[in-house]
Design an enzyme around this catalytic site. Structure first.
Site, PDB file in Angstrom:
ATOM      1  CG  HIS A 149       4.955  36.510  25.868  1.00 45.67           C
ATOM      2  ND1 HIS A 149       5.306  37.404  26.849  1.00 45.67           N
ATOM      3  CD2 HIS A 149       3.599  36.549  25.793  1.00 45.67           C
ATOM      4  CE1 HIS A 149       4.205  37.965  27.340  1.00 45.67           C
ATOM      5  NE2 HIS A 149       3.166  37.461  26.731  1.00 45.67           N
ATOM      6  NE  ARG A 169      -1.233  22.646  30.212  1.00 46.31           N
ATOM      7  CZ  ARG A 169      -2.139  21.715  29.929  1.00 46.31           C
ATOM      8  NH1 ARG A 169      -2.348  21.365  28.685  1.00 46.31           N
ATOM      9  NH2 ARG A 169      -2.822  21.123  30.883  1.00 46.31           N
ATOM     10  CB  SER A 174       3.010  41.306  30.594  1.00 44.45           C
ATOM     11  OG  SER A 174       3.309  40.494  29.484  1.00 44.45           O
TER      12      SER A 174
HETATM   13  P1  AMP Z   1      -0.475  37.749  26.804  1.00 44.63           P
HETATM   14  O1  AMP Z   1       0.595  38.575  26.177  1.00 44.63           O
HETATM   15  O2  AMP Z   1      -0.510  37.831  28.293  1.00 44.63           O
HETATM   16  O3  AMP Z   1      -1.823  37.928  26.161  1.00 44.63           O
HETATM   17  O4  AMP Z   1      -0.076  36.243  26.508  1.00 44.63           O
HETATM   18  C1  AMP Z   1       0.133  35.800  25.194  1.00 44.63           C
HETATM   19  C2  AMP Z   1       0.280  34.306  25.196  1.00 44.63           C
HETATM   20  O5  AMP Z   1       1.394  33.939  26.007  1.00 44.63           O
HETATM   21  C3  AMP Z   1      -0.945  33.568  25.769  1.00 44.63           C
HETATM   22  O6  AMP Z   1      -1.182  32.405  24.995  1.00 44.63           O
HETATM   23  C4  AMP Z   1      -0.483  33.225  27.164  1.00 44.63           C
HETATM   24  O7  AMP Z   1      -1.128  32.098  27.700  1.00 44.63           O
HETATM   25  C5  AMP Z   1       0.982  32.951  26.938  1.00 44.63           C
HETATM   26  N1  AMP Z   1       1.748  33.083  28.176  1.00 44.63           N
HETATM   27  C6  AMP Z   1       1.794  34.160  29.006  1.00 44.63           C
HETATM   28  N2  AMP Z   1       2.563  33.892  30.087  1.00 44.63           N
HETATM   29  C7  AMP Z   1       3.013  32.623  29.938  1.00 44.63           C
HETATM   30  C8  AMP Z   1       3.844  31.756  30.713  1.00 44.63           C
HETATM   31  N3  AMP Z   1       4.366  32.137  31.881  1.00 44.63           N
HETATM   32  N4  AMP Z   1       4.097  30.524  30.243  1.00 44.63           N
HETATM   33  C9  AMP Z   1       3.558  30.111  29.061  1.00 44.63           C
HETATM   34  N5  AMP Z   1       2.766  30.867  28.286  1.00 44.63           N
HETATM   35  C10 AMP Z   1       2.499  32.105  28.715  1.00 44.63           C
END
Ligand code: AMP
Length: 288
Positions: A37, A148, A186
């Site tokens: 993030h 991605r 997460s």
């Molecule tokens: P989330 O909190 O899981 O909804 O993710 C929020 C944003 O963070 C989304 O655009 C995800 O694709 C991105 N994201 C989550 N994990 C990663 C990661 N390991 N590398 C890059 N972006 C991430």
């Protein structure tokens, strides 16, 4: 760092930044933040003068029996991390503000939402597309950053922005991984130490697929069975995954089924380790 819970306050802040001529980056998240993030915030800061992150565990993108209740909520830690990387503002709405009584409109997601995650998680992409469009309306930034890691989600949002003429530039960010290859998530917090070892199989399977491609293998079925083998073979120091939802090679632009892998393909995996569902992907013939 400014922290807003009210929609109007957050919107006014974005409007003010735009009035001052700043490019502004939106970074939507569900919190329980990790380096993946934070890399999105860093990318936003490279491309724009001002960056606003959002933290909202969106109930409408979780299906019945999924982990909405258990999803980790760590607002104080999250705010600390966002402060450390120089985020200018954070929007933390509550569900009642986002979905007041009588809320009944939804975005019908584009075709690219139909398969894979969309098939296995009915309603998921309608929930994602709707909340993301709401965030775009509440926070009319010039740019928005998505990882991605959620590759199909990125395609869904790009198609929605195109189809509905949303005036925002989407920036995509590479996957951030742990040292052993596990994509940061997460949900990795749910894994016990044994499961954490098993979870390495997802990135190992994607690696094996890329290696086979590099060795000249262009047959999608063969590449897919290589991934299945890495995910399920016994006799390794750590147990196999518990369930494979999919381990496929698809067209990178639109996730179309491929027989022969030519240019622009992507390998995608969703698998359960214990009760934790993990996803990962990798562009074929490339490293990310
Ligand atoms: P989330 O909190 O899981 O909804 O993710 C929020 C944003 O963070 C989304 O655009 C995800 O694709 C991105 N994201 C989550 N994990 C990663 C990661 N390991 N590398 C890059 N972006 C991430």
């Amino acid at each position: 760092m400014q922290v807003f819970q009210q929609i109007d306050e957050a919107r006014n802040w974005v409007r003010q930044q735009r009035a001052e001529g700043h490019r502004t980056a939106l970074v939507p998240t569900m919190g329980a933040l990790h380096q993946g993030h934070l890399s999105l915030v860093e990318l936003g800061r490279q491309r724009c003068e001002k960056t606003i992150a959002t933290i909202f565990v969106n109930p409408t993108q979780f299906g019945p029996g999924e982990d909405f209740e258990q999803y980790p909520r760590l607002p104080e830690e999250d705010l600390q991390l966002l402060r450390q990387v120089g985020t200018d503002a954070v929007f933390l709405p509550d569900a009642a503000a986002m979905y007041p009584t009588g809320f009944s409109t939804a975005v019908s997601p584009p075709d690219v939402a139909g398969d894979l995650e969309g098939r296995l998680r009915p309603g998921h992409f309608a929930g994602v597309a709707t909340v993301v469009l709401k965030l775009f309306q509440i926070l009319p930034t010039t740019h928005a950053v998505f990882g991605r890691k959620d590759y199909q989600q990125l395609l869904v949002i790009a198609a929605m922005v195109r189809d509905l003429n949303v005036d925002i530039e989407i920036i995509d960010a590479p996957i951030v991984r742990e040292a052993d290859g596990l994509a940061m998530s997460s949900r990795n917090r749910y894994l016990n130490p044994d499961e954490r070892q098993t979870a390495k199989r997802l990135s190992a399977a994607l690696q094996a697929c890329c290696d086979a491609y590099a060795d000249g293998n262009r047959d999608a079925d063969a590449l897919q069975s290589i991934m299945h083998t890495v995910l399920t073979e016994s006799g390794k120091s750590h147990p196999p995954v518990d369930c494979i939802d999919y381990a496929v090679v698809r067209g990178a632009d639109d996730l179309r089924v491929l027989n022969t892998v030519t240019a622009d393909a992507i390998a995608l995996i969703a698998a359960k380790v214990g009760s934790t569902r993990l996803i990962d992907n990798r562009v074929i013939g490339n490293t990310d």
